[in-house]
Design an enzyme around this catalytic site. Structure first.
Site, PDB file in Angstrom:
ATOM      1  N   THR A 139     -45.006 -42.762  -4.305  1.00 51.98           N
ATOM      2  CA  THR A 139     -45.729 -42.908  -5.574  1.00 51.98           C
ATOM      3  C   THR A 139     -46.737 -44.052  -5.519  1.00 51.98           C
ATOM      4  O   THR A 139     -46.468 -45.096  -4.926  1.00 51.98           O
ATOM      5  CB  THR A 139     -44.716 -43.190  -6.704  1.00 51.98           C
ATOM      6  N   GLY A 144     -48.332 -40.190  -9.430  1.00 50.10           N
ATOM      7  CA  GLY A 144     -46.880 -40.036  -9.457  1.00 50.10           C
ATOM      8  C   GLY A 144     -46.502 -38.575  -9.311  1.00 50.10           C
ATOM      9  O   GLY A 144     -46.086 -38.119  -8.245  1.00 50.10           O
ATOM     10  N   THR A 171     -38.022 -48.009  -5.129  1.00 48.61           N
ATOM     11  CA  THR A 171     -36.630 -48.492  -5.123  1.00 48.61           C
ATOM     12  C   THR A 171     -36.323 -49.183  -3.794  1.00 48.61           C
ATOM     13  O   THR A 171     -36.728 -48.693  -2.730  1.00 48.61           O
ATOM     14  CB  THR A 171     -35.675 -47.287  -5.323  1.00 48.61           C
ATOM     15  N   ALA A 249     -32.947 -35.817  -2.199  1.00 53.42           N
ATOM     16  CA  ALA A 249     -32.551 -36.801  -3.213  1.00 53.42           C
ATOM     17  C   ALA A 249     -32.291 -36.128  -4.558  1.00 53.42           C
ATOM     18  O   ALA A 249     -31.363 -36.488  -5.289  1.00 53.42           O
ATOM     19  CB  ALA A 249     -33.621 -37.871  -3.344  1.00 53.42           C
ATOM     20  N   GLN A 286     -12.920 -33.651 -37.495  1.00 53.54           N
ATOM     21  CA  GLN A 286     -13.575 -32.456 -36.952  1.00 53.54           C
ATOM     22  C   GLN A 286     -14.987 -32.744 -36.441  1.00 53.54           C
ATOM     23  O   GLN A 286     -15.408 -32.179 -35.428  1.00 53.54           O
ATOM     24  CB  GLN A 286     -13.623 -31.352 -38.020  1.00 53.54           C
ATOM     25  N   LEU A 345     -19.152 -44.580 -30.606  1.00 53.87           N
ATOM     26  CA  LEU A 345     -18.709 -45.981 -30.569  1.00 53.87           C
ATOM     27  C   LEU A 345     -19.346 -46.835 -31.659  1.00 53.87           C
ATOM     28  O   LEU A 345     -19.010 -48.018 -31.793  1.00 53.87           O
ATOM     29  CB  LEU A 345     -18.992 -46.605 -29.193  1.00 53.87           C
ATOM     30  N   GLU A 370     -38.032 -38.567  -8.973  1.00 57.12           N
ATOM     31  CA  GLU A 370     -37.696 -37.353  -8.192  1.00 57.12           C
ATOM     32  C   GLU A 370     -38.161 -36.092  -8.910  1.00 57.12           C
ATOM     33  O   GLU A 370     -37.469 -35.086  -8.951  1.00 57.12           O
ATOM     34  CB  GLU A 370     -36.180 -37.261  -7.938  1.00 57.12           C
TER      35      GLU A 370
END
Ligand SMILES: Cc1cc2nc3c(=O)[nH]c(=O)nc-3n(C[C@H](O)[C@H](O)[C@H](O)COP(=O)(O)OP(=O)(O)OC[C@H]3O[C@@H](n4cnc5c(N)ncnc54)[C@H](O)[C@@H]3O)c2cc1C
Length: 391
Positions: A139, A144, A171, A249, A286, A345, A370
């Site tokens: 990239t 990209g 990365t 990947a 429910q 939560l 990817e």
């Protein structure tokens, strides 16, 4: 009437589709992630720093780096086992799985598939052991989804190559010992194996990320980097080179994204059983059960799709466009599951004490890298209509 609860994937019983070897590999990786990685994740995420070198060594010892490749110190497991390992790693954090994906499926695979014998012998055993870290530079700031337009160039100078250009969002970039860099040449796009201590190479880290904070992301600057002729990957010309690696990947992500989703769903179920609201457990309402049932369904469907693609890959029958089906569905459903679990939560869901928002934020990157979701829709759209709609 109360009955004994089962885990979501235990209920769907996807384990009945796995071999004993698959299960043994999966359980080994799960134990490592639970015991060695999970306790550190909130801290790494908050500080946006990871002990990459230590982690790589541990992952090398665990045998997951390039585990689906044959020879050169790699384990040579099935593709399905590799997928299951990705799932367990991403149940920890997408950053951990990214480290492993980039090392094994992008950098190592590029050298393993397209490299010379000399390149393989020099790099693969050290990379499998986690002694050398790799990155994959495709990239660019302006290219990209359309990497074919890349501006990074490699020109010949006698028998040497000179590389110039910039790569973005890479990365492992700042911690890598070796970068596989794709560049335009007179004969088309070619890959180069670049030791990162070569003069002219630098990799400033990208800061202020809100996603994949437990992962190193960098720019690569190639300022007239001089390489010997032997640095070029000899066995591939054109975009099919990097795309063949991306396909590997993406396959790992098909499983990996479900690991993040599973971790969220299990967390939400445990929380809902424990949390009393209006004098009874949240799990007994429910509306909560409707959410949990729908998420169990999507997780189970995603897992069946992943295992189907895994078996096709192991039989050598997987078409790269089918990988798009899995990447699109499983990342899209995983991020929905992470966000829905966060609602269960309530306020507690926004903290790093629980993994929900960390996973949800990570999955934003997983949706994009990817091949973005839209790019996978275009791939599938073309597969079923025969019409290309990229331009
Ligand atoms: C954390 C992280 C790590 C990464 N690691 C790496 C790495 O190791 N190596 C590497 O080479 N790259 C890496 N990437 C880059 C990643 O692959 C790119 O971000 C991705 O390909 C998308 O490119 P872009 O960001 O330039 O978006 P763009 O291509 O600018 O896309 C922007 C939007 O336009 C849409 N779009 C694009 N084309 C079309 C079209 N034809 N029709 C309709 N919509 C379209 C996209 O889907 C997207 O929604 C990483 C990215 C992230 C976020």
């Amino acid at each position: 009437m109360a009955t004994t609860p089962q885990s979501p994937l235990g209920f769907v019983n996807t384990d009945s589709l796995l071999s004993e070897e698959d299960i043994a590999i999966r359980d080994t990786v799960r134990k490592h992630v639970e015991e060695k990685v999970k306790p550190n994740l909130a801290g790494w995420y908050e500080s946006a720093s990871i002990p990459a070198r230590e982690l790589a060594k541990e992952l090398g010892d665990l045998g997951v780096l390039g585990m689906h490749l044959e020879g050169y110190g790699c384990a040579g497991t099935s593709a399905t086992a590799y997928g299951l390992a990705c799932m367990e790693l991403e149940a920890g954090d997408s950053g951990l799985r990214s480290l492993v994906s980039v090392q094994g499926s992008l950098a190592m695979f590029a050298i393993w598939k397209h490299g010379s014998e000399e390149q393989k012998r020099e790099w693969l055993p050290r990379m499998a052991a986690g002694e050398a870290i790799g990155c994959f530079g495709l990239t660019e700031p302006d290219f990209g989804s359309n990497p074919g337009g890349m501006r990074t160039r490699a020109r010949k100078d006698g028998t040497d190559w000179i590389l110039s250009g910039n790569k973005m969002w890479i990365t492992n970039g700042s911690v890598a010992d070796v970068a596989v860099v794709w560049a335009q040449t007179e004969e088309g796009i070619r890959g180069f194996v670049v030791p990162t201590d070569t003069p002219g190479f630098s990799a400033p880290e990208i800061k202020q990320k809100m996603s994949l904070r437990a992962s190193v992301t960098s720019e690569l600057v190639l300022d007239n980097v001089r390489l010997p002729g032997s640095a070029m990957l000899p066995n591939v010309v054109g975009l099919s080179g990097p795309l063949s690696c991306l396909n590997e990947a993406r396959f790992g992500i098909v499983f990996g994204a479900l690991g993040a989703a599973r971790d969220c769903l299990e967390t939400a179920i445990a929380y809902a059983k424990d949390r009393e609201i209006f004098d009874k457990p949240l799990a007994g309402f429910q509306l909560t059960q409707a959410k949990l049932a729908d998420m169990t369904l999507e997780l189970g469907k995603g897992m069946l799709l992943a295992l189907h693609l895994g078996r096709l890959k192991d039989e050598g029958r997987l078409d790269h466009r089918q990988v798009s089906l899995g990447k699109l569905n499983n990342t899209r459903e995983a991020i929905k599951i992470a966000r829905e679990c966060r609602t269960i939560l309530g306020a507690a869901g926004i903290t790093l004490e629980y993994p929900l928002m960390r996973h949800a934020n990570n999955l934003e990157s997983v949706l994009t890298y990817e091949g973005t979701s839209e790019v996978h829709q275009l791939i599938i759209g073309q597969a079923v209509t025969g019409e290309s709609a990229y331009r």
